[in-house]
Motif scaffolding. Structure first.
Motif, PDB file in Angstrom:
ATOM      1  N   ALA A  59      16.343   8.439   0.490  1.00  0.00           N
ATOM      2  CA  ALA A  59      16.057   7.210  -0.270  1.00  0.00           C
ATOM      3  C   ALA A  59      14.650   7.231  -0.850  1.00  0.00           C
ATOM      4  O   ALA A  59      14.365   6.519  -1.814  1.00  0.00           O
ATOM      5  CB  ALA A  59      16.249   5.989   0.626  1.00  0.00           C
ATOM      6  N   ALA A  60      13.762   8.056  -0.286  1.00  0.00           N
ATOM      7  CA  ALA A  60      12.380   8.132  -0.762  1.00  0.00           C
ATOM      8  C   ALA A  60      12.109   9.450  -1.484  1.00  0.00           C
ATOM      9  O   ALA A  60      10.968   9.888  -1.570  1.00  0.00           O
ATOM     10  CB  ALA A  60      11.428   7.968   0.416  1.00  0.00           C
ATOM     11  N   LYS A  61      13.142  10.071  -2.036  1.00  0.00           N
ATOM     12  CA  LYS A  61      12.978  11.407  -2.615  1.00  0.00           C
ATOM     13  C   LYS A  61      12.068  11.448  -3.838  1.00  0.00           C
ATOM     14  O   LYS A  61      11.592  12.515  -4.211  1.00  0.00           O
ATOM     15  CB  LYS A  61      14.338  12.012  -2.945  1.00  0.00           C
ATOM     16  N   PHE A  62      11.777  10.311  -4.465  1.00  0.00           N
ATOM     17  CA  PHE A  62      10.876  10.293  -5.610  1.00  0.00           C
ATOM     18  C   PHE A  62       9.544   9.623  -5.256  1.00  0.00           C
ATOM     19  O   PHE A  62       8.796   9.208  -6.113  1.00  0.00           O
ATOM     20  CB  PHE A  62      11.538   9.591  -6.805  1.00  0.00           C
ATOM     21  N   ILE A  63       9.260   9.525  -3.979  1.00  0.00           N
ATOM     22  CA  ILE A  63       8.000   8.949  -3.507  1.00  0.00           C
ATOM     23  C   ILE A  63       7.154  10.077  -2.940  1.00  0.00           C
ATOM     24  O   ILE A  63       7.576  10.783  -2.028  1.00  0.00           O
ATOM     25  CB  ILE A  63       8.232   7.866  -2.444  1.00  0.00           C
ATOM     26  N   SER A  64       5.962  10.259  -3.481  1.00  0.00           N
ATOM     27  CA  SER A  64       5.045  11.280  -2.979  1.00  0.00           C
ATOM     28  C   SER A  64       3.617  10.844  -3.270  1.00  0.00           C
ATOM     29  O   SER A  64       3.348  10.206  -4.285  1.00  0.00           O
ATOM     30  CB  SER A  64       5.324  12.630  -3.648  1.00  0.00           C
ATOM     31  N   GLY A  65       2.729  11.170  -2.352  1.00  0.00           N
ATOM     32  CA  GLY A  65       1.321  10.834  -2.541  1.00  0.00           C
ATOM     33  C   GLY A  65       1.010   9.375  -2.292  1.00  0.00           C
ATOM     34  O   GLY A  65       0.012   8.858  -2.778  1.00  0.00           O
ATOM     35  N   GLN A  66       1.831   8.688  -1.517  1.00  0.00           N
ATOM     36  CA  GLN A  66       1.649   7.260  -1.288  1.00  0.00           C
ATOM     37  C   GLN A  66       1.291   6.969   0.161  1.00  0.00           C
ATOM     38  O   GLN A  66       1.641   7.714   1.061  1.00  0.00           O
ATOM     39  CB  GLN A  66       2.924   6.503  -1.648  1.00  0.00           C
ATOM     40  N   THR A  67       0.606   5.861   0.353  1.00  0.00           N
ATOM     41  CA  THR A  67       0.331   5.348   1.687  1.00  0.00           C
ATOM     42  C   THR A  67       1.007   3.996   1.800  1.00  0.00           C
ATOM     43  O   THR A  67       0.724   3.090   1.018  1.00  0.00           O
ATOM     44  CB  THR A  67      -1.186   5.203   1.923  1.00  0.00           C
ATOM     45  N   LEU A  68       1.903   3.888   2.749  1.00  0.00           N
ATOM     46  CA  LEU A  68       2.657   2.653   2.959  1.00  0.00           C
ATOM     47  C   LEU A  68       1.968   1.842   4.053  1.00  0.00           C
ATOM     48  O   LEU A  68       1.829   2.302   5.181  1.00  0.00           O
ATOM     49  CB  LEU A  68       4.099   2.992   3.359  1.00  0.00           C
ATOM     50  N   ARG A  69       1.511   0.663   3.703  1.00  0.00           N
ATOM     51  CA  ARG A  69       0.849  -0.206   4.675  1.00  0.00           C
ATOM     52  C   ARG A  69       1.901  -0.940   5.488  1.00  0.00           C
ATOM     53  O   ARG A  69       2.730  -1.656   4.939  1.00  0.00           O
ATOM     54  CB  ARG A  69      -0.057  -1.199   3.971  1.00  0.00           C
ATOM     55  N   VAL A  70       1.840  -0.746   6.781  1.00  0.00           N
ATOM     56  CA  VAL A  70       2.742  -1.420   7.712  1.00  0.00           C
ATOM     57  C   VAL A  70       1.848  -2.280   8.588  1.00  0.00           C
ATOM     58  O   VAL A  70       1.434  -1.881   9.673  1.00  0.00           O
ATOM     59  CB  VAL A  70       3.555  -0.398   8.539  1.00  0.00           C
ATOM     60  N   ASP A  71       1.469  -3.446   8.057  1.00  0.00           N
ATOM     61  CA  ASP A  71       0.431  -4.236   8.722  1.00  0.00           C
ATOM     62  C   ASP A  71       0.744  -5.720   8.823  1.00  0.00           C
ATOM     63  O   ASP A  71      -0.146  -6.533   9.063  1.00  0.00           O
ATOM     64  CB  ASP A  71      -0.909  -4.023   8.028  1.00  0.00           C
ATOM     65  N   GLY A  72       1.991  -6.098   8.641  1.00  0.00           N
ATOM     66  CA  GLY A  72       2.364  -7.505   8.767  1.00  0.00           C
ATOM     67  C   GLY A  72       1.709  -8.402   7.738  1.00  0.00           C
ATOM     68  O   GLY A  72       1.680  -9.615   7.894  1.00  0.00           O
ATOM     69  N   GLY A  73       1.176  -7.807   6.665  1.00  0.00           N
ATOM     70  CA  GLY A  73       0.512  -8.578   5.619  1.00  0.00           C
ATOM     71  C   GLY A  73      -0.995  -8.681   5.780  1.00  0.00           C
ATOM     72  O   GLY A  73      -1.663  -9.323   4.973  1.00  0.00           O
ATOM     73  N   LEU A  74      -1.565  -8.054   6.803  1.00  0.00           N
ATOM     74  CA  LEU A  74      -3.006  -8.153   7.052  1.00  0.00           C
ATOM     75  C   LEU A  74      -3.828  -7.753   5.837  1.00  0.00           C
ATOM     76  O   LEU A  74      -4.813  -8.401   5.495  1.00  0.00           O
ATOM     77  CB  LEU A  74      -3.397  -7.278   8.255  1.00  0.00           C
ATOM     78  N   SER A  75      -3.423  -6.703   5.141  1.00  0.00           N
ATOM     79  CA  SER A  75      -4.198  -6.225   3.997  1.00  0.00           C
ATOM     80  C   SER A  75      -3.982  -7.058   2.739  1.00  0.00           C
ATOM     81  O   SER A  75      -4.574  -6.776   1.706  1.00  0.00           O
ATOM     82  CB  SER A  75      -3.857  -4.759   3.711  1.00  0.00           C
ATOM     83  N   ALA A  76      -3.191  -8.102   2.830  1.00  0.00           N
ATOM     84  CA  ALA A  76      -2.920  -8.932   1.659  1.00  0.00           C
ATOM     85  C   ALA A  76      -4.082  -9.850   1.292  1.00  0.00           C
ATOM     86  O   ALA A  76      -4.027 -10.530   0.295  1.00  0.00           O
ATOM     87  CB  ALA A  76      -1.658  -9.761   1.883  1.00  0.00           C
ATOM     88  N   GLY A  77      -5.128  -9.893   2.121  1.00  0.00           N
ATOM     89  CA  GLY A  77      -6.284 -10.644   1.692  1.00  0.00           C
ATOM     90  C   GLY A  77      -6.957 -11.521   2.701  1.00  0.00           C
ATOM     91  O   GLY A  77      -7.830 -12.288   2.342  1.00  0.00           O
ATOM     92  N   ARG A  78      -6.604 -11.476   3.949  1.00  0.00           N
ATOM     93  CA  ARG A  78      -7.347 -12.255   4.936  1.00  0.00           C
ATOM     94  C   ARG A  78      -8.749 -11.674   5.042  1.00  0.00           C
ATOM     95  O   ARG A  78      -9.009 -10.563   4.613  1.00  0.00           O
ATOM     96  CB  ARG A  78      -6.653 -12.221   6.294  1.00  0.00           C
ATOM     97  N   HIS A  79      -9.635 -12.421   5.631  1.00  0.00           N
ATOM     98  CA  HIS A  79     -11.042 -12.011   5.626  1.00  0.00           C
ATOM     99  C   HIS A  79     -11.519 -11.534   6.986  1.00  0.00           C
ATOM    100  O   HIS A  79     -11.127 -12.044   8.016  1.00  0.00           O
ATOM    101  CB  HIS A  79     -11.928 -13.174   5.176  1.00  0.00           C
TER     102      HIS A  79
END
Length: 147
Positions: A59-79
């Motif tokens: 399913a991810a055969k065209f995905i390369s060079g990526q970093t997938l954030r698995v952080d529950g939304g933490l990186s979405a902008g909390r301070h």
């Protein structure tokens, strides 16, 4: 590439592990983590499994060079940083702030064919003198600065 090799990564957020349990079991730290994560919980090692399986699947055969954030939304902008008592989430800022310059760095760019291996001996200097590598100064910005 031509051999079917894809390189991707996972960027886990606040994951409760046996090593981190001592830190995150402290009431202030646990409260802060839940307040800062939009899903309002700590992640577990099991939360990473599905993302890893997806990246390794067809399913991810065209995905390369990526970093997938698995952080529950933490990186979405909390301070950051951790301040005061937990329990009161800090809201998202809509004001425009100009980040301050934290450092100045020279970043090397390839400008022509390499004459020497840049990872051996004086290879970088040899290539710079030949004009194959150019160092361009860049400001490293502190983009997480709070007012």
């Amino acid at each position: 590439g031509p051999r079917g090799v894809r390189v991707n990564g996972l960027a886990p957020g606040l994951i409760l592990t046996p090593i981190s349990k001592a830190l995150w079991s402290q009431p202030q730290m646990e409260g802060w983590a839940k307040d800062q994560t939009p899903l309002q919980r700590m992640g577990s090692e099991a939360d990473l499994v599905g993302s890893a399986i997806f990246l390794a699947s067809p399913a991810a055969k065209f995905i390369s060079g990526q970093t997938l954030r698995v952080d529950g939304g933490l990186s979405a902008g909390r301070h950051w940083p951790i301040e005061g008592q937990p329990g009161t989430p800090r809201g998202f800022s809509t004001s425009v702030r100009v980040p301050s310059v934290a450092a100045r760095a020279g970043i090397n760019y390839l400008t022509g064919p390499l004459l020497a291996n840049p990872f051996e001996g004086d290879g970088v200097e040899v290539n710079m003198q030949a004009g194959a590598i150019a160092s361009v100064p860049h400001d490293v910005l502190n983009g997480r600065e709070d007012p």
